[in-house]
Structure formats: structure tokens, C-alpha cells
Design a protein around this motif. Structure first.
Motif, PDB file in Angstrom:
ATOM      1  N   ARG A 492     -14.459 -45.702 -24.579  1.00  0.00           N
ATOM      2  CA  ARG A 492     -13.066 -46.102 -24.305  1.00  0.00           C
ATOM      3  C   ARG A 492     -12.546 -45.469 -23.014  1.00  0.00           C
ATOM      4  O   ARG A 492     -11.338 -45.277 -22.851  1.00  0.00           O
ATOM      5  CB  ARG A 492     -12.153 -45.748 -25.488  1.00  0.00           C
ATOM      6  CG  ARG A 492     -12.568 -46.398 -26.792  1.00  0.00           C
ATOM      7  CD  ARG A 492     -11.729 -45.926 -27.940  1.00  0.00           C
ATOM      8  NE  ARG A 492     -10.366 -46.427 -27.824  1.00  0.00           N
ATOM      9  CZ  ARG A 492      -9.937 -47.609 -28.293  1.00  0.00           C
ATOM     10  NH1 ARG A 492     -10.790 -48.405 -28.922  1.00  0.00           N
ATOM     11  NH2 ARG A 492      -8.705 -47.990 -28.141  1.00  0.00           N
ATOM     12  N   VAL A 494     -13.050 -42.381 -21.795  1.00  0.00           N
ATOM     13  CA  VAL A 494     -12.495 -41.053 -22.047  1.00  0.00           C
ATOM     14  C   VAL A 494     -12.627 -40.125 -20.841  1.00  0.00           C
ATOM     15  O   VAL A 494     -11.865 -39.156 -20.707  1.00  0.00           O
ATOM     16  CB  VAL A 494     -13.185 -40.434 -23.291  1.00  0.00           C
ATOM     17  CG1 VAL A 494     -14.642 -40.113 -23.008  1.00  0.00           C
ATOM     18  CG2 VAL A 494     -12.439 -39.199 -23.772  1.00  0.00           C
ATOM     19  N   LYS A 495     -13.575 -40.383 -19.927  1.00  0.00           N
ATOM     20  CA  LYS A 495     -13.795 -39.507 -18.782  1.00  0.00           C
ATOM     21  C   LYS A 495     -12.812 -39.772 -17.642  1.00  0.00           C
ATOM     22  O   LYS A 495     -12.833 -39.065 -16.632  1.00  0.00           O
ATOM     23  CB  LYS A 495     -15.224 -39.667 -18.265  1.00  0.00           C
ATOM     24  CG  LYS A 495     -16.296 -39.239 -19.266  1.00  0.00           C
ATOM     25  CD  LYS A 495     -17.695 -39.424 -18.703  1.00  0.00           C
ATOM     26  CE  LYS A 495     -18.759 -39.003 -19.701  1.00  0.00           C
ATOM     27  NZ  LYS A 495     -20.136 -39.197 -19.159  1.00  0.00           N
TER      28      LYS A 495
END
Length: 609
Positions: A492, A494-495
Motif C-alpha cells: 500500500r 508504506v515506504k
């Protein structure tokens, strides 16, 4: 005392039997593409049964003709026969295992793919009503159980049934008196099956439901782990997990005990049968009606007779578990999508991009008993190249209107038209290809930035991807990363930060190059500074496109050609930003309320004056 529970009538039992027969036929259809391999599998299985039944006859010959008569030449010959038998068994086992594995995995693939494809065709309403863990459980656990039923269960049942038939023929050939005594025990196994069949199926279905509930719990807690940690609710969620796990554990124990009880009854019958055969067989040997080799062979066959029957009892557990999964899988496969194309639906070809909402109303059906009217009497037009913004309090129906344009839902009354064509008359797939969307929740896949961007246009070249990223003002950031466009963004995304994910979403929409654009609260999850930096990208994206904006922050839509104000699902005002401010209605209240919450902004009443 009057009992509430009633036994099913004869008609209900007959109907249930017909349904079970239909489901069985439906399952067997998955075997159709692999009928040639199934025939090979049955042949190898039949050969394996025959080879396995030769051993006791060889033992009889060795005892009666070799050992008693001291026949050395026959001993050498029988040793060679046994060696060849081992070779044939090994080769047959390899061929059977390969055929079984191939057919089993292919059927598993077919069923899971069919279920996955069907779930993708279901409407958004289904996903809003159904827990994610429930869907995962049906595609995963239930499909595995169905595969076991279609392949392993069928083959095992055929193997055991043929073994029983062949053994019965052989033992009658050896001694008909002992054979009758042996077969007399079989009805006890049948009674056991009948007694435990219904309870096993009910319990196995309950097991599946508990597994689905636990998977849903896992999915929910993993996706909200930040919230759980923020509120220090780890212990609370741990207690919830214990409760759900114990429920599943108890049901599994009950299921296991039912199966163990069924196996214990049949094992007891088999033991009593063996004792009776040994006693009566010994009596026949003493009387000279049966040889010692014949008794040893008969005992061996009788042991193998009760083995398949025990297997069938154990198989019954697998069948009942699988049939519970069959019900759950077919329940999904039989769901009819709420949104589906007409038989004569044609591809849409947007030439101008005029969007019309005509007397639209939508009633949201939460379940069979509950629902409410979301929007009502909605009518407006967006002309080619114009931007229309929709504002209003949460729950006023803004996103529902955008979902109608994508045809995620169909209106209860009225219609949505593009260039004069009702979108219900066109193919949904072609409609959605012509519409781009940038939403509040930026959805990225756990792959590279390049692949996430290319999702908007699979044929896009690297030059086009870079150009779209530059337009969205994200190219420089991407190049600053170690792997550039080949950087994996994580689950999703996230990084990446919220603003970075949103720019990638905008670049993806640019690559799609849609005729119509939906911006569904595209910047509401960003801070003010990030929102300002992204506005320029959004302006470039909207150029020469018909745009529908759903706005939470009213400062983002002051330049819209038309603003529609929703309240409780109805249009209460419409016009330009300046006209609505001067009107001093509900829009001005919303705008001034937001202005007072934000410091350092100019007087909104003077903006664009």
C-alpha cells in the motif's frame, strides 16, 4: 411439552437429496477437461489394486506348496515373481502419483481462478457488506477442501470400493463359509456412516465459519496495528484473539471427537470380525476343510477388507468437510453481480465528454431489513472541459455521486448520461477505461514505482512514464531514490509519504489519459503545505478534461466552474464560489467554518473579488 425442533419432512429430505446430487454433478464437471488423464489415473489405480491383492495368494502358495512339500524350484520361481511384483508396484505408484498430482493441482487452479474471477465481477456493494477475511477463507481454505473432494476423495473412494469388491470375490473363492461370516460385519460400518454423516457435515461447516471469522480478525488487526498501538490496546486485542481462537479450537475438538468415535466403532467391529474369523477358520483347518495357507491368506484378506471400510469412514469426515466448503464456494459462485452489462451493451466512445445527472436517486440497501436513501433529486450537467465541484458535510452523498459515474452503483431512480448515452447501456469495462480517478485513499501495489505508474497504461513507454511523472512533479524525487523508478514502494505504498503517493496517483491518471476525471477528495488526507504543492499537478491533470471534484477542503475548489452544495442527500445550492459566498447560504457557513480553523489565510470573502 411442545418441542420447538421438528424433524425434516419426507419432501424436505427428498429436496435435500436432489440438491446434494446436483452439487455432486456440478463438482464432477471440473474433471471434464482432464478426462483422458483421469482414465489413465483410474487404470493405474485399478492395476495397483490388483497388484496389491496378489501377495496373500503368493503367501498361500509358499505355505501350502513350497514349505510343506519342500519344493525348492517353486521357491526360486516365487522369489522371482515377488521381485517382479515389487518392480511393477513401484512403477505403477510413480505413474499414479504423477497423474494424481497433475489433475489435483489443475483442478485446484481452475476452481480458484473461477472463484477469483467471479469475485472480481461482483459489485462494490458485496465488498462493503463482506469481511475481507471471509473472502480470503473461501478462496483459500474452502477451495483446498474442494480440490481434495474432486480428486483425492474420488480416487480413494474408487480404490477402496474396488478393493472391497475384489477381496469379496477372492474370499468367496477361498472359503464361502468364512466369507459369509466376514461380510456379515459390513452392515455395522454402514450404520456408523449414517449415524455420524449429518453431524459431521454440520460441525465441519461450523469449523469453516470459525476459521473465516479468525482470518477476518487477523486482517482487521494487522491493517489497524497503528491504531491499536496508539491506544495501547494490545492486551484487549489479545483477549479478543483468545476468545475467537478458543471457539475455533472447541469446534475442531468436537469435530475430531466425532471422527474418532466413528473410527472407534468401526475398529471395534473389525476386531470382533477378526476374532470370529480366526476362531471359525481354525475350526475349519482342524476339520480339514481349509489349509493353513488358506487360513493365513484369508486372515490377510479380511484385514485388508476392514482397512478400506475404515478408510471410507475416515473419508466420510473429508467428504463432509469438503461438502461444507462446497456450499460456501457455490454460494459465492451463484451470486449475481448487482451491476452487470446488458446483453446488447455496446462499447462507449466519448467524443465530447458532457456528463449529465438526470433526476438521480439512490437507496442504499445495507441488508435485507435495513437501508436508507443516500441521495435524491440530483440533476446537473458538466460540459466538456469544465470542472464541477461537489461539497457538503460527511455523509451527504458526495462520493456516491462519483461512484455513480464510474457505475460502481446503479441509481434507484434517474440516470447518468455521457454525451447523451445512458451509461447503463454501455459496457462497464469500456466506460471505466475512459474515466480517470484520483481518490483520497491512494492505492499502490507492492511493486516498483514504474509498475505502479504503468498500471494506468500497460503499453506506456519509459519516456511517457517519465513525462507523466514530470507533469505530476514527482520525477525529481523518484530519481533521488537509490533504485529510481525500480524502487519497490512496499505494501500500500508504506515506504512513501502521503504527498509522494498522491503524486504517483496523479501521474498514473495522466498516463491513462482519460476523457473524464474524478478527483474524490484527492488532497484531504494531506497537510496544508503538501496540498498547496500538489494543486499545481492537479491543475495540469484537469486541463481540457471534464472534471468532477469531490472536495472536503473548500479552498481547493474556488476556481471550479460550478460548485454544488449537498445537504442530507439533496442539492441546496449551486453556482460559482463567489456567487455562493455572496448568497450567504449554507456554502458560506461551511467556508467560513473552515477559514476560522485555518490560520494565516486571507479573508475568504475578499478572495477573487
Amino acid at each position: 411439552m411442545v418441542k420447538n425442533s421438528q424433524k425434516p419432512s419426507a419432501d424436505e429430505k427428498q429436496k435435500e437429496a436432489r440438491l446434494s446430487w446436483k452439487k455432486t454433478l456440478r463438482i464432477l464437471r471440473y474433471l471434464r477437461p482432464y478426462i483422458s488423464i483421469e482414465i489413465l489415473l483410474v487404470c493405474t489405480m485399478l492395476l495397483g489394486v490388483l497388484l496389491s491383492l496378489i501377495d496373500p495368494l503368493i503367501i498361500k502358495i509358499i505355505i501350502d506348496n513350497v514349505l510343506i512339500n519342500s519344493n525348492l524350484s517353486l521357491l526360486n520361481f516365487m522369489a522371482l515373481v515377488i521381485l517382479l511384483l515389487f518392480i511393477f508396484k513401484a512403477a505403477n505408484r510413480v505413474l499414479t502419483s504423477y497423474s494424481y498430482a497433475f489433475v489435483g493441482q489443475r483442478i485446484l487452479f481452475d476452481i480458484r481462478h473461477q472463484l477469483y474471477q467471479h469475485i472480481q465481477r461482483l459489485s462494490l456493494g458485496f465488498f462493503s457488506r463482506t469481511r475481507t477475511g471471509e473472502i480470503i477463507s473461501r478462496v483459500g481454505n474452502d477451495v483446498n477442501s474442494l480440490q481434495a473432494l474432486v480428486t483425492g476423495t474420488v480416487i480413494s473412494a474408487l480404490t477402496d470400493a474396488l478393493t472391497l469388491v475384489f477381496i469379496c470375490v477372492i474370499i468367496f473363492f477361498l472359503n464361502w463359509k468364512l466369507a459369509i461370516l466376514t461380510i456379515a460385519v459390513i452392515p455395522f460400518f454402514t450404520v456408523t456412516l449414517i449415524i455420524f454423516n449429518k453431524r459431521l457435515r454440520t460441525k465441519s461447516k461450523e469449523v469453516r465459519e470459525r476459521v473465516a471469522d479468525l482470518l477476518s480478525f487477523f486482517q482487521e488487526t494487522i491493517s489497524t496495528i497503528r491504531l491499536i498501538k496508539a491506544f495501547a490496546k494490545e492486551k484487549l486485542e489479545g483477549r479478543r484473539h483468545v476468545r475467537k481462537s478458543k471457539k475455533m479450537m472447541n469446534v475442531r475438538i468436537e469435530m475430531s471427537m466425532l471422527g474418532t468415535l466413528a473410527a472407534a466403532v468401526t475398529s471395534f467391529c473389525a476386531s470382533m470380525g477378526s476374532v470370529a474369523i480366526l476362531w471359525f477358520g481354525g475350526y475349519l483347518v482342524i476339520k480339514g476343510e481349509l489349509t493353513i495357507g488358506g487360513l493365513v491368506a484369508f486372515l490377510t484378506y479380511s484385514g485388508r477388507l476392514f482397512g478400506p471400510i475404515n478408510n471410507l469412514v475416515d473419508l466420510n469426515i473429508t467428504i463432509q468437510t469438503a461438502m461444507a466448503s462446497v456450499d460456501r464456494i457455490f454460494e459465492y459462485l451463484d451470486l449475481v453481480p448487482e451491476i452487470r452489462d446488458k446483453e446488447d451493451a455496446q462499447p462507449i466512445c466519448i467524443t465530447e465528454g458532457t456528463v449529465e445527472y438526470c433526476d438521480l436517486a439512490f437507496f442504499y440497501q445495507k441488508d435485507e431489513r435495513h437501508g436508507h436513501m443516500v441521495i435524491e433529486d440530483i440533476s446537473f450537467t458538466i460540459r466538456p472541459g469544465e470542472t464541477l465541484a461537489i461539497v457538503g458535510p460527511s455523509g451527504s452523498g458526495k462520493s456516491t455521486i462519483a461512484n455513480m459515474l464510474m457505475r460502481f452503483y446503479d441509481p434507484t431512480r434517474g440516470s447518468v448520461r455521457i454525451d447523451g448515452t445512458d451509461i447503463r447501456d454501455v459496457k462497464s469495462r469500456t466506460l471505466r477505461k475512459e474515466i480517470g480517478i484520483v481518490s483520497q485513499e491512494t492505492l499502490l501495489f507492492n511493486t516498483t514505482i514504474r509498475e505502479n505508474l504503468r498500471y494506468g497504461n500497460k503499453k506506456a513507454k519509459d519516456e511517457e512514464i517519465q513525462e507523466a511523472a514530470e507533469t505530476a512533479e514527482i520525477h525529481e524525487f523518484i530519481m533521488s531514490l537509490k533504485d529510481g523508478y525500480d524502487t519497490v514502494v512496499g505494501e500500500r505504498g508504506v515506504k512513501l509519504s502521503g504527498g509522494e503517493k498522491q503524486r504517483i496517483s496523479i501521474a498514473r491518471a495522466i498516463l491513462k489519459n482519460p476523457k473524464i476525471l474524478i478527483l474524490d477528495e484527492a488532497t484531504s488526507s494531506l497537510d496544508t503545505e503538501s496540498e498547496k504543492s500538489i494543486q499545481q499537478s492537479l491543475y495540469k491533470l484537469k486541463e481540457k478534461r471534464t472534471t468532477l471534484m469531490i472536495a472536503h477542503r473548500l479552498s481547493t475548489i474556488v476556481d471550479a466552474d460550478t460548485i454544488i452544495v449537498l445537504r442530507k442527500g439533496k442539492i441546496v445550492e449551486s453556482g460559482t464560489h463567489q456567487a455562493l459566498i455572496e448568497n450567504k447560504g449554507f456554502y458560506q457557513q461551511l467556508f467560513l467554518a473552515q477559514f476560522r480553523e485555518t490560520s494565516g489565510q486571507p479573508d475568504p470573502a475578499r478572495r477573487k473579488a
